[in-house]
Scaffold this motif. Structure first.
Motif, PDB file in Angstrom:
ATOM      1  N   ASP A 120       0.752  -1.439  -0.098  1.00 37.49           N
ATOM      2  CA  ASP A 120       0.125  -0.210   0.000  1.00 37.49           C
ATOM      3  C   ASP A 120       0.869   1.271   0.109  1.00 37.49           C
ATOM      4  O   ASP A 120       1.637   1.576   0.936  1.00 37.49           O
ATOM      5  CB  ASP A 120      -0.907  -0.031   1.147  1.00 37.49           C
ATOM      6  N   HIS A 121       0.580   2.022  -0.884  1.00 36.90           N
ATOM      7  CA  HIS A 121       1.295   3.480  -1.042  1.00 36.90           C
ATOM      8  C   HIS A 121       0.446   4.314  -2.186  1.00 36.90           C
ATOM      9  O   HIS A 121      -0.188   3.803  -2.675  1.00 36.90           O
ATOM     10  CB  HIS A 121       2.702   3.279  -1.690  1.00 36.90           C
ATOM     11  N   PRO A 122       0.573   5.579  -1.692  1.00 38.27           N
ATOM     12  CA  PRO A 122      -0.196   6.662  -2.542  1.00 38.27           C
ATOM     13  C   PRO A 122       0.742   6.973  -3.693  1.00 38.27           C
ATOM     14  O   PRO A 122       1.952   6.761  -4.071  1.00 38.27           O
ATOM     15  CB  PRO A 122      -0.271   7.719  -1.625  1.00 38.27           C
ATOM     16  N   HIS A 123      -0.132   7.927  -4.821  1.00 39.36           N
ATOM     17  CA  HIS A 123       0.396   8.424  -6.019  1.00 39.36           C
ATOM     18  C   HIS A 123      -0.288   9.753  -5.998  1.00 39.36           C
ATOM     19  O   HIS A 123      -1.802   9.576  -5.816  1.00 39.36           O
ATOM     20  CB  HIS A 123       0.200   7.676  -7.083  1.00 39.36           C
ATOM     21  N   ARG A 124       0.393  11.170  -6.428  1.00 36.42           N
ATOM     22  CA  ARG A 124      -0.609  11.972  -6.826  1.00 36.42           C
ATOM     23  C   ARG A 124       0.297  12.757  -8.027  1.00 36.42           C
ATOM     24  O   ARG A 124       1.490  12.993  -7.834  1.00 36.42           O
ATOM     25  CB  ARG A 124      -0.694  12.970  -5.865  1.00 36.42           C
ATOM     26  N   VAL A 164      -4.445   5.226  -3.777  1.00 39.65           N
ATOM     27  CA  VAL A 164      -3.415   4.573  -2.890  1.00 39.65           C
ATOM     28  C   VAL A 164      -3.709   3.131  -3.314  1.00 39.65           C
ATOM     29  O   VAL A 164      -4.915   2.736  -3.714  1.00 39.65           O
ATOM     30  CB  VAL A 164      -3.950   4.583  -1.346  1.00 39.65           C
ATOM     31  N   HIS A 165      -2.754   2.373  -3.587  1.00 38.09           N
ATOM     32  CA  HIS A 165      -2.751   1.070  -4.215  1.00 38.09           C
ATOM     33  C   HIS A 165      -1.626   0.032  -3.619  1.00 38.09           C
ATOM     34  O   HIS A 165      -0.725   0.499  -2.998  1.00 38.09           O
ATOM     35  CB  HIS A 165      -3.025   0.842  -5.460  1.00 38.09           C
ATOM     36  N   SER A 166      -1.744  -1.068  -4.006  1.00 37.28           N
ATOM     37  CA  SER A 166      -0.637  -2.265  -3.691  1.00 37.28           C
ATOM     38  C   SER A 166      -0.516  -2.909  -4.916  1.00 37.28           C
ATOM     39  O   SER A 166      -1.486  -3.167  -5.801  1.00 37.28           O
ATOM     40  CB  SER A 166      -1.285  -3.198  -2.798  1.00 37.28           C
ATOM     41  N   GLU A 167       0.722  -3.008  -5.414  1.00 36.68           N
ATOM     42  CA  GLU A 167       1.052  -3.872  -6.643  1.00 36.68           C
ATOM     43  C   GLU A 167       1.865  -5.093  -6.191  1.00 36.68           C
ATOM     44  O   GLU A 167       3.226  -4.871  -5.634  1.00 36.68           O
ATOM     45  CB  GLU A 167       1.772  -2.999  -7.471  1.00 36.68           C
ATOM     46  N   MET A 168       1.507  -6.405  -6.200  1.00 31.64           N
ATOM     47  CA  MET A 168       2.081  -7.329  -5.886  1.00 31.64           C
ATOM     48  C   MET A 168       2.076  -8.500  -6.825  1.00 31.64           C
ATOM     49  O   MET A 168       1.268  -8.857  -7.816  1.00 31.64           O
ATOM     50  CB  MET A 168       1.331  -8.138  -4.499  1.00 31.64           C
TER      51      MET A 168
HETATM   52 FE    FE Z   1       2.395   2.266  -7.400  1.00 32.00          FE
END
Ligand code: FE
Ligand code: FJE
Length: 351
Positions: A120-124, A164-168
């Protein structure tokens, strides 16, 4: 009342803990002031009804003759480094030797096997484009969007005001891909988030004289991608057979680079030395690129070009804005759950 304050503080605490891997990544705000004066350009994106046209830059009558081929002005080998939680990346754009290449902020050739990944982490303020090379990755966001992309699929995510998402990794063993970060112009930084996902079978492919191309964005060999690029961008996955030669026009004022995935190729000048995999090549000015495969194995590389934004870039990890005040605002919005980060407050991925 008690419950509410406890749950908020736990949520902030977990979000401070979970993305701690974000802390060592570009943590110092960096400023890039454009050296060239912003030009006044007529962009078709000023006319919303023409947005789809803006997505694909038409090369006009230029179907391949290059008068002024772009030369290699920079080359760097991307070595493996730790990123995320237990994941590895070969970073090219985004490392100190190549801070950014307007409008591109980062290019990572990433790899991860479970349980490693990018939790879990954000981006803007920008877009992430994930193109799978081997295996599969599952992404899950705070708005309930969830999906898995497999080898050959692409996810074009416009973070806009906030994701906010996770990439796994989605399966056992090593899963690999390329992730490109494309900056958004000041007028687009706070737009609603959006996804464009293309399965491998829906990616436009074309072939000419031993050169095969998968068109992720833009146009090549008279074929084009349906992806809408808010910042005008081209993104191709080329495979060149031994003995083949490629000429591809790229709009004159755009920045462009290639990233070699497999094999070796000669770029820009036929007499120059071949360049091997995991190298990133930055092209100088010109009306297109020329590439030769004089080896006896196939050459595979990603070719990316984009129209520079010529705006100040302030980056603080996963937030990319135009001013320090906007970066401060982004961090405050993320930690307090405002202006697009409302759902960040109580969300956690289930992977
Ligand atoms: Fe990302
Ligand atoms: C990120 C650190 C990170 N490259 N390639 C800090 F690792 C990340 C991040 C990624 C990433 C994710 C994938 Cl799937 C592939 C990547 C960096 O998630 F966004 C910040 N800010």
């Amino acid at each position: 009342m008690m419950n509410i304050s406890i749950s908020i503080s736990i949520s902030i605490y977990t979000r401070l803990l979970l993305p701690s891997f974000l802390n060592h990544f570009n943590f110092k705000p960096t400023t890039t002031i454009p050296t060239t004066k912003p030009r006044i350009q007529i962009k078709s994106s000023f006319f919303p009804q023409f947005n789809l046209m803006a997505s694909s830059t038409t090369m006009g009558e230029n179907h391949g003759e290059i008068k002024n081929p772009r030369q290699v002005v920079k080359m760097l080998l991307s070595e493996l480094q730790d990123e995320g939680v237990g994941a590895k990346v070969r970073r090219s754009i985004g490392r100190p030797e190549l801070r950014s290449l307007d409008p591109f902020l980062l290019l990572d050739e990433f790899q991860a096997s479970p349980p490693a990944g990018f939790p879990d982490h954000p981006h803007r303020g920008f877009e992430t484009v994930t193109y799978m090379l081997e295996g599969a990755f599952t992404h899950q966001d705070f708005a309930g969007h969830k999906g898995t992309i497999q080898a050959g699929d692409v996810q074009w995510m416009t973070a806009g005001r906030g994701i906010v998402h996770s990439e796994m990794p989605a399966g056992p063993g090593v899963q690999k891909g390329l992730q490109l970060w494309i900056n958004l112009s000041s007028k687009d930084k706070m737009i609603e988030p959006r996804y464009q996902e293309l399965q491998s079978k829906d990616i436009t492919e074309a072939e000419k004289d031993g050169v095969f191309v998968r068109i992720i964005a833009g146009e090549a060999f008279g074929a084009r991608s349906p992806v809408y690029t808010r910042t005008p961008t081209l993104y191709m996955d080329f495979t060149m057979q031994p003995g083949s030669h490629l000429q591809l026009p790229i709009p004159e004022n755009w920045n462009s680079f290639a990233y070699i995935i497999d094999g070796e190729g000669i770029f820009g000048n036929e007499k120059s030395a071949p360049i091997k995999s995991h190298h990133c090549i930055v092209f100088g000015s010109g009306d297109g690129i020329e590439v030769w495969n004089k080896s006896d194995t196939a050459l595979r590389f990603a070719l990316v070009g984009g129209q520079p934004l010529n705006e100040p870039v302030l980056q603080h990890g996963p937030f990319v804005m135009n001013t320090r005040a906007e970066i401060r605002q982004a961090m405050e919005d993320y930690y307090t759950g405002r202006n697009g980060f409302e759902r960040a407050q109580h969300w956690q991925s289930d992977q």
